[in-house]
Design an enzyme around this catalytic site. Sequence first.
Site, short mmCIF file in Angstrom:
data_model
loop_
_atom_site.label_atom_id
_atom_site.label_comp_id
_atom_site.label_asym_id
_atom_site.label_seq_id
_atom_site.Cartn_x
_atom_site.Cartn_y
_atom_site.Cartn_z
N GLY A 8 12.15 2.05 7.42
CA GLY A 8 11.15 1.34 8.08
C GLY A 8 11.54 -0.25 8.01
O GLY A 8 11.59 -0.79 6.95
N CYS A 109 -3.10 2.79 5.24
CA CYS A 109 -1.67 2.73 6.15
C CYS A 109 -0.48 3.45 5.40
O CYS A 109 0.14 4.02 6.18
CB CYS A 109 -1.59 1.26 6.46
SG CYS A 109 -0.36 0.94 7.54
N CYS A 205 -2.98 -6.26 7.86
CA CYS A 205 -1.85 -6.19 8.89
C CYS A 205 -2.31 -6.62 10.24
O CYS A 205 -1.93 -7.33 11.17
CB CYS A 205 -1.01 -5.03 8.71
SG CYS A 205 -2.10 -3.48 8.66
#
Length: 375
Positions: A8, A109, A205
């Site tokens: 990621g 998340c 975020c």
Amino acid sequence: MKKKVLLGLSGGVDSAVALHLLLEEGYDVEAVFMRNWDSTANNDLLGNPTIDDEVCSQEKDYNDAKAVADHFNVKLHRVDFIDEYWDRVFGYFLSEYNKNRTPNPDILCNNEIKFKAFIDYAMQFNPDYFAMGHYARVSHQDNQHQLLRAIDNNKDQTYFLSQLTEDQIAKVLFPIGNLKKEEVRKIAKEQNIPVFDKKDSTGICFIGERHFNDFLKNYLPAKKGPMTRLDGTYIKDHFGLMNYTIGQRKGLGIGGTKENLDAWYVVGKDLNTRTLFVEPGYHHEYLYSDSCIITDVIWRGEKIDGKMTAKFRYRQEDNDCQIKWIDEKTIHVSYPQKVRAVTPGQACAFYLKEVCLGGGFIDKVYYKSILRKYS
């Protein structure tokens, strides 16, 4: 054959250095940039933008990730998890705030997007491992997979990862977990990585640097109510319970008095009467609890009762505690030394020395062993 890793890549310095370290170790690496938030969702009910382009930096982050991938000649995939994020993370986030609890979307998340939706997506590439730029470590031995604290205690992110299952971390690598932040920056500069001097991201975020309360009121209309002391003495009206959390000082708009020069803090909330309770003094006794109930617990390894340590919020010092399992997903935690501002809705992570055993969400908080009347 080289082992294949799907990383990621966020556009920040940590995942960029993680990419460098994986390549140095001889892995065959491909990178994935995850887009989790639709910036048009930052519009108000009339369709007007509530977050400007400078603040909402997803496209800049993607361009930075692309520059890093190009720097290392690594293929970069871009994937949208907007629907998954809205359904699994943001919906829960709003639901908890609507109950006047204080949720942590970063944990959700990780649970639902970075280590679930991402892994599901990445399986099509048949990787041997998945990797992230988190400050944490893992141990893969004898078919047991443990989550370990990062070397850099100041940056350790195991609190945010505490509710991952053993299956979720079974094939995960955290390449920078053995480094301190300054070492990561040094490597990035030495390797001339394009983002070596990029600032660390802050805030939630999907909000970026914007003021949190301004963002939240676009989804949950604030309902005013009385701000009082615990004895019922009225002080003023507040601007909505969702805008305050236990132990908060900033934003109350209360000055000291001749009788009491101490700062004022939120000590409780009553959802039924929309009352916000405040008292002067950082160490007011009602801010200190001695036990709590943790629900929705994810545990790695054998379930044990006994002594260990717990964190009730990020970067908090470890608190000695005694735990007792109530059922498969619920733990009673006692800490007779008392801990300040343990808050319903927040996460609790459990540790035995460097091993993070698991975590759950704070459900009920006890003051002098009696359920707090105002939570």
